[in-house]
Design a protein around this motif. Structure first.
Motif: not given
Length: 516
Positions: A459-466
């Motif tokens: 949710s905080k874009n700290l990890i990618s979807i992949d």
């Protein structure tokens, strides 16, 4: 005038010799005798004291235009200068570009040089190189070349620094002492000591002017080689040769003291610190005292350190920022016990705290030294007084708990840190920390806790979807022997584990080689 009077009183408490006092008196440097360009008080408050976090500096300046206010070139340049001093490089760069867009001036070489430095700090060295190439030839003066050279020094790129120095020689810009000191600093920092010595010999042959930064470089080189005799000779030369004695400023002796202390020669370190005190002046008052305090503490002279602290406090009523600066300086030089004494003195002044600004410095120091009991004690006391932990607070606690393998508390600290992290903020937990936490959750069969944490990180874009999907699959696959660090590999390049801080600190013993 009251502050000036207090400072003069404080200086009287420092050791003096009549000969030295004539050179290093308590009068402010000449540059301060001229009236500076002041930013209008209301504008200063809006930009520096209580800025609206939702407004950029440029937006504030645009509002001034809408209010039909006139902003002069000199005022805007002063704003850029003060933003740089506050380490707000991105804001300073925005103001620089805004001035060009508004057609405020015909650009000067100094303006290009300032913008070049800001681009390097904000956008990186490649962007700075592109900008340098775009500067018109007639304005690409020695000042601009010096700035680009210094940019290469910051990133420790010896090859590019040597190439730009060759160009400067060809153009006649290489005789500046600043440029030569930049190269010396680079050679010292990259441990190219032989090159540094050859470069110094070349400076002597070409009769390049030596200043205090040059002598600081020479002392650092001797210290790096454990050449105590070399340091002794340099200091003797500075004291005996009238043509060089005026370069024996407080910083040169502080660097010598630092090396004597590192080499275990405490009597010489003590004498050098005393000579450093003799040479203090107003310009480096706030910088020098924390440095000297810590060095005294390092060689077991805590009473001398506390004497200087008492003198430092004579500069009127100390503000939080003063305590923060001293504590930060002392900690950067490893004086955790001295920092503790000053912190506790500051802490005792307050019944209520709104944040963890100063506490974070001590929490970080204790966490990195493995003393989580002390870090937690500060945390709990501050919470009881109303303080609200920041992202930085939880990040440092996380590092400490990971170091102690206290993974249950590490999980909670990570969740708190991520919850406070705004989307796009330049912070990431270390991949090793994340891996340890996910290994812990999987080992305990805590699928629900892991899923919640993965969603929070996403949710905080700290990890990618992949990576999100890989982590979910990895958690569900109880037979998998793959380590969490390999699952996180796709995002490891993005993870720094740090909140950005000022890249240089004048309290560092090498400061006089870094700030010219």
């Amino acid at each position: 005038m009251a502050i000036l009077s207090r400072l003069k009183s404080a200086f009287r408490l420092l050791p003096r010799s009549s000969a030295t006092y004539a050179t290093y008196n308590t009068s402010p440097p000449k540059r301060y005798k001229h009236a500076p360009v002041f930013v209008p008080p209301d504008l200063y408050l809006r930009i520096f004291t209580a800025p609206d976090p939702t407004l950029s500096v440029v937006t504030i300046l645009e509002q001034c235009f809408q209010e039909h206010r006139t902003l002069s070139y000199n005022v805007l340049v002063s704003i850029i200068k003060q933003l740089r001093l506050s380490k707000r490089y991105e804001s300073a760069l925005q103001v620089s570009f805004w001035m060009s867009e508004k057609g405020y001036y015909e650009p000067k070489s100094a303006d290009f040089s300032t913008r070049l430095e800001l681009i390097a700090k904000v956008k990186g060295i490649e962007e700075a190189e592109s900008y340098f190439d775009s500067i018109p030839n007639h304005l690409r003066t020695g000042e601009c070349y010096n700035t680009l050279l210094n940019c290469y020094v910051r990133v420790r790129d010896v090859d590019k620094a040597e190439r730009i120095m060759m160009q400067m020689r060809h153009l006649g810009f290489a005789r500046s002492t600043f440029a030569r000191n930049c190269v010396l600093k680079l050679y010292y920092r990259t441990q190219n000591y032989d090159k540094a010595e050859e470069f110094l010999l070349e400076m002597k042959r070409e009769r390049i002017y030596f200043d205090c930064y040059t002598f600081s470089a020479m002392i650092n080189l001797c210290g790096a080689k454990s050449d105590v005799e070399g340091i002794d000779k340099l200091l003797a030369r500075l004291e005996d040769d009238p043509s060089y004695s005026r370069h024996a400023d407080w910083g040169v002796y502080a660097i010598a003291a630092n090396w004597y202390g590192k080499l275990g020669i405490h009597d010489k370190a003590f004498n050098a610190l005393k000579k450093s005190e003799v040479r203090l002046n107003y310009r480096y008052w706030k910088t020098a005292i924390p440095n000297l305090m810590t060095q005294y503490a390092r060689i077991g002279k805590k009473e001398e350190a506390m004497r200087l602290w008492d003198i430092y406090k004579m500069d009127g009523k100390l503000l939080n920022i003063d305590y923060a600066a001293v504590i930060d300086s002392v900690l950067r030089l490893g004086g955790i016990e001295l920092a503790k004494s000053i912190f506790e003195e500051w802490e005792s002044r307050y019944q209520y705290f709104s944040n963890f600004f100063i506490q974070n410095k001590m929490i970080r120091a204790y966490a990195r030294n493995g003393n989580m009991e002390a870090a937690e004690a500060i945390f709990n006391r501050t919470i009881m007084k109303g303080g609200k932990p920041s992202l930085f607070t939880w990040s440092e606690l996380l590092s400490g708990y990971i170091q102690q393998n206290n993974l249950s508390k590490a999980v909670q600290s990570l969740k708190e840190a991520v919850s406070l992290c705004e989307v796009g903020y330049r912070w990431m937990p270390l991949p090793e920390s994340l891996a340890a936490i996910f290994q812990y959750l999987k080992g305990n069969g805590d699928m629900e806790g892991a899923e919640d944490l993965i969603r929070l990180l996403s949710s905080k874009n700290l990890i990618s979807i992949d990576v999100h999907n890989k982590l979910m699959s990895w958690m569900m696959d109880v037979e998998s022997n793959e380590h969490a660090i390999d699952v996180l590999g796709g995002d490891s390049h993005k993870q720094t584990g740090e909140i950005s801080e000022p890249e240089e600190d004048r309290s560092n013993p090498d400061f006089s080689l870094s700030h010219q």
